[in-house]
Design a protein around this motif. Structure first.
Motif, PDB file in Angstrom:
ATOM      1  N   LYS A  30       0.811  -1.217   0.000  1.00  0.00           N
ATOM      2  CA  LYS A  30       0.000   0.000   0.000  1.00  0.00           C
ATOM      3  C   LYS A  30       0.847   1.270   0.000  1.00  0.00           C
ATOM      4  CE  LYS A  30      -4.099  -0.133   1.728  1.00  0.00           C
ATOM      5  NZ  LYS A  30      -5.300  -0.245   2.588  1.00  0.00           N
ATOM      6  N   GLN A  31       2.087   1.155  -0.452  1.00  0.00           N
ATOM      7  CA  GLN A  31       2.926   2.340  -0.592  1.00  0.00           C
ATOM      8  C   GLN A  31       2.535   3.079  -1.875  1.00  0.00           C
ATOM      9  OE1 GLN A  31       7.187   1.791   0.398  1.00  0.00           O
ATOM     10  NE2 GLN A  31       6.671  -0.366   0.643  1.00  0.00           N
ATOM     11  N   ASP A  32       2.261   4.362  -1.731  1.00  0.00           N
ATOM     12  CA  ASP A  32       1.711   5.139  -2.840  1.00  0.00           C
ATOM     13  C   ASP A  32       2.768   5.447  -3.892  1.00  0.00           C
ATOM     14  OD1 ASP A  32       0.015   6.751  -4.392  1.00  0.00           O
ATOM     15  OD2 ASP A  32      -0.969   7.521  -2.595  1.00  0.00           O
ATOM     16  N   TRP A  33       2.339   5.411  -5.161  1.00  0.00           N
ATOM     17  CA  TRP A  33       3.206   5.812  -6.264  1.00  0.00           C
ATOM     18  C   TRP A  33       3.039   7.297  -6.568  1.00  0.00           C
ATOM     19  CZ3 TRP A  33      -1.014   2.735  -6.229  1.00  0.00           C
ATOM     20  CH2 TRP A  33      -2.143   3.195  -6.915  1.00  0.00           C
ATOM     21  N   GLU A  34       2.020   7.926  -5.977  1.00  0.00           N
ATOM     22  CA  GLU A  34       1.871   9.365  -6.096  1.00  0.00           C
ATOM     23  C   GLU A  34       2.613  10.038  -4.942  1.00  0.00           C
ATOM     24  OE1 GLU A  34      -2.140  10.642  -6.495  1.00  0.00           O
ATOM     25  OE2 GLU A  34      -2.592   9.266  -8.166  1.00  0.00           O
ATOM     26  N   GLU A  35       2.973  11.299  -5.134  1.00  0.00           N
ATOM     27  CA  GLU A  35       3.791  11.963  -4.118  1.00  0.00           C
ATOM     28  C   GLU A  35       3.024  12.172  -2.823  1.00  0.00           C
ATOM     29  OE1 GLU A  35       6.910  15.705  -3.697  1.00  0.00           O
ATOM     30  OE2 GLU A  35       5.985  15.214  -5.620  1.00  0.00           O
ATOM     31  N   THR A  36       1.724  12.494  -2.938  1.00  0.00           N
ATOM     32  CA  THR A  36       0.879  12.681  -1.763  1.00  0.00           C
ATOM     33  C   THR A  36      -0.081  11.509  -1.644  1.00  0.00           C
ATOM     34  OG1 THR A  36       0.987  15.078  -1.996  1.00  0.00           O
ATOM     35  CG2 THR A  36      -0.783  14.199  -0.641  1.00  0.00           C
ATOM     36  N   PRO A  37      -0.177  10.858  -0.484  1.00  0.00           N
ATOM     37  CA  PRO A  37      -1.058   9.704  -0.336  1.00  0.00           C
ATOM     38  C   PRO A  37      -2.498  10.009  -0.728  1.00  0.00           C
ATOM     39  CG  PRO A  37       0.379   9.888   1.557  1.00  0.00           C
ATOM     40  CD  PRO A  37       0.584  11.129   0.744  1.00  0.00           C
TER      41      PRO A  37
END
Length: 633
Positions: free
Chosen positions: A159-166
């Protein structure tokens, strides 16, 4: 080296609790640190330099976290670490091993400018043998390069985001070192792995002891087992080659008489302490390790989950095990124990660790305090050859690392259709999930496994259904009987996905709601929040929790559940606890709701009573010679 102790002797919890030695040197703490956004470090040989390490970081906390001292949440795909250690001259007589609990995602390690290890996989451990690169009389320099590309969706990232902001259900990243780092001095020939397999029916423990290399001289392995200070076994076996496989038989009279005091379960987490000693022909001790195991069996039968041969109702909670200040890394050893205690205090008997492979110290406390665990893999987000290769290889390491933990009772390599987005249309994706299931069962036939959990079932010993219905009446309608259950799975599609894929046939697997609830208590308007359903205040939240859980417990055909979720996590506000682990609801009231006896358990008990009554009636009829009545019955 310092002499920090293992669990067997006292004050510190060993980073690897099931294979401990008394001497180990904790390397967590302050390291030099550098971002390498342009990926210049290898070409510029940063592993030989000190000047580029212009920041400090507290290991094992990821640089994105506050606990690391950096809180660098932007895109930093490559990071470097550096620290120095002292190794005393007497330590050069053995092997000097450098252990990493987990480095996300790809790691390279240099000592004194020489490459000693490379590893790929963000959740599994690896070890470097430093013996040949140590410089006597000098300070030893350790340098680590970690590569964690946030845009690489073929990487098992959970669940680690690929976008800079979750956003939505994804969180800040955990890059680089996030589990303990330690040094250990071992003999040149030493015990490398242990593998325990309990046999509850026969009162035995199968043990495999493997050395780091085959010995040229005859060796022996002494195995001492005890429980609460009472000796259970003290046996010695000859070892030829690199490993020995033996069955350790407990005293049969004691086992039969005190079986309940020996079996492991949530109410009685009986652990068997083990001491394994490697001896030469003259009884000289070459190596000695501490370990533990347990007598416990798990399986499925007649539509029910089985623990130690009896039907057992699972009351799980979905656990992201993510902390606001430290992300996937636990903020402290105490936090790991506290997490287990919090789960049990709310009436749950287990956790489904979600999209994360947990720290072995968390599993230790689950073993020690009695909490069941569903072990899950962190998934990728695309289906490519590279993604399949990465996930399979890391999953094999997970199965090897955690095989010995009695708390783990089910394996789940794939959540829903994460990384396999076209299960219905692509036979290759179905084959991959089926292959993971079969591989898991081949490597560990002692536990149930689910190829993919939630919907579009490919293969599994348990049918895990994700159903986020927002009221109890809907759940009662869907699961009040066997007929309603089948109708729900075939036509209702609780997650708006087909549950059965074409050609699937039921084999009497237990059905569990492995995700439901997800209720959010809306925070203030200034905060971001996310949940499957939102309630205005804590009174409404408690009432709806009771409504949903009671509906599940009222079902005679549901064999267990997993409520979403234990804690708030980033913008997900659907936890029973806040992110700081303070309760939103009265814990005692939650416990009362969670632990109420299920109708499925009552149904099982009634069936047993009826079966016994039928057996008695048949015996009476036979004794009376009424063969026709016997045939009718």
């Amino acid at each position: 080296m310092s002499e920090l102790t293992s669990p067997a002797t006292g004050t510190r919890l060993h980073p690897r609790p099931q294979l401990t030695r008394e001497r180990w040197d904790d390397l967590c703490g302050v390291w030099g640190f550098a971002h390498d956004d342009d990926d210049r470090g290898l070409d510029e040989r940063w592993f030989e330099r000190e000047d580029v390490f212009d920041q400090s970081i507290t290991v094992p906390f990821p640089p994105e976290s506050r606990a690391s001292g950096l809180r660098a949440t932007g895109y930093h795909p490559v990071v470097w670490y550096r620290r120095t250690v002292e190794v005393s001259p007497e330590d050069h007589t053995g092997r000097v091993l450098l252990h990493f609990g987990a480095v996300d995602y790809r790691a390279q390690v240099w000592v004194n400018g020489r490459l000693v290890a490379e590893h790929e996989g963000g959740h599994t451990p690896f070890t470097a043998d430093l013996t040949s690169v140590l410089v006597p009389g000098e300070t030893q320099v350790i340098v680590v390069r970690a590569e964690d590309d946030p845009h690489d969706l073929a990487q098992p990232r959970g669940k680690q985001d690929w976008e800079e902001t979750p956003h939505a259900i994804w969180y800040h990243r955990t890059t680089g070192i996030w589990q303990p780092v330690w040094l250990e001095i071992v003999p040149r020939t030493h015990i490398q792995t242990l593998r325990w397999t309990p046999d509850v029916d026969r009162g035995r423990l199968s043990l495999v002891v493997r050395l780091n290399k085959a010995s040229r001289q005859p060796l022996r392995v002494r195995v001492r087992l005890s429980i609460r200070g009472t000796r259970l076994a003290d046996d010695t076996y000859a070892l030829e080659g690199q490993e020995v496989r033996r069955e350790v038989e407990l005293d049969p009279v004691r086992y039969r008489a005190g079986r309940k005091d020996l079996l492991w379960g949530p109410r009685r987490p009986n652990l068997i302490d083990a001491r394994i000693t490697l001896l030469d022909d003259d009884d000289n001790v070459l190596d000695e390790v501490g370990s533990y195991t347990a007598l416990r069996s798990v399986g499925v039968r007649d539509g029910r989950f089985q623990l130690n041969g009896s039907a057992y109702y699972l009351r799980l909670v979905l656990a992201q095990n993510y902390w606001p200040e430290s992300h996937l890394a636990a903020p402290s050893e105490d936090a790991l124990r506290r997490e287990v205690e919090l789960v049990k205090s709310l009436g749950f008997n287990g956790v489904r660790i979600h999209q994360k492979v947990e720290d072995p110290r968390f599993l230790y406390w689950c073993d020690r305090l009695g909490l069941l665990v569903w072990g899950e893999m962190a998934n990728a987000y695309v289906f490519t050859t590279e993604a399949q290769r990465r996930l399979t290889r890391e999953w094999l390491e997970v199965l090897e690392r955690d095989y010995n933990h009695p708390c783990i009772v089910t394996w789940v390599p794939v959540n829903e259709s994460w990384g396999v987005p076209d299960l219905e249309g692509d036979p290759a994706q179905r084959a991959f999930v089926r292959g993971l299931y079969e591989l898991t069962k081949a490597l560990d036939p002692t536990r149930p496994a689910i190829g993919n959990d939630g919907w579009e079932l490919v293969e599994g010993d348990i049918l895990g259904v994700h159903d986020y219905a927002l009221d109890g009446d809907t759940l009662r309608e869907r699961y009040h009987s066997a007929e309603a259950l089948e109708q729900t799975l075939k036509t209702v599609q609780p997650s708006r996905r087909n549950f059965y894929l074409a050609g699937h046939h039921r084999r009497g697997e237990p059905v569990m709601l492995t995700e439901f609830g997800g209720l959010s208590h809306a925070p203030s308007e200034s905060e971001r929040w996310w949940g499957y359903g939102t309630l205005p205040d804590t009174d409404a939240l408690l009432a709806r929790y009771e409504d949903l859980v009671s509906a599940v417990l009222d079902s005679p055909v549901i064999a267990g559940f997993c409520y979403t979720q234990l804690t708030d996590t980033e913008q997900e506000t659907n936890g029973l606890l806040r992110g700081d682990r303070t309760p939103k609801l009265d814990p005692e009231r939650v416990r009362e709701v969670t632990s109420r006896v299920s109708r499925a358990v009552q149904h099982d008990v009634l069936q047993e009573i009826h079966a016994l009554a039928d057996e008695r009636r048949l015996a009476q009829l036979r004794a009376q010679g009424q063969e026709e009545a016997v045939a009718e019955d």
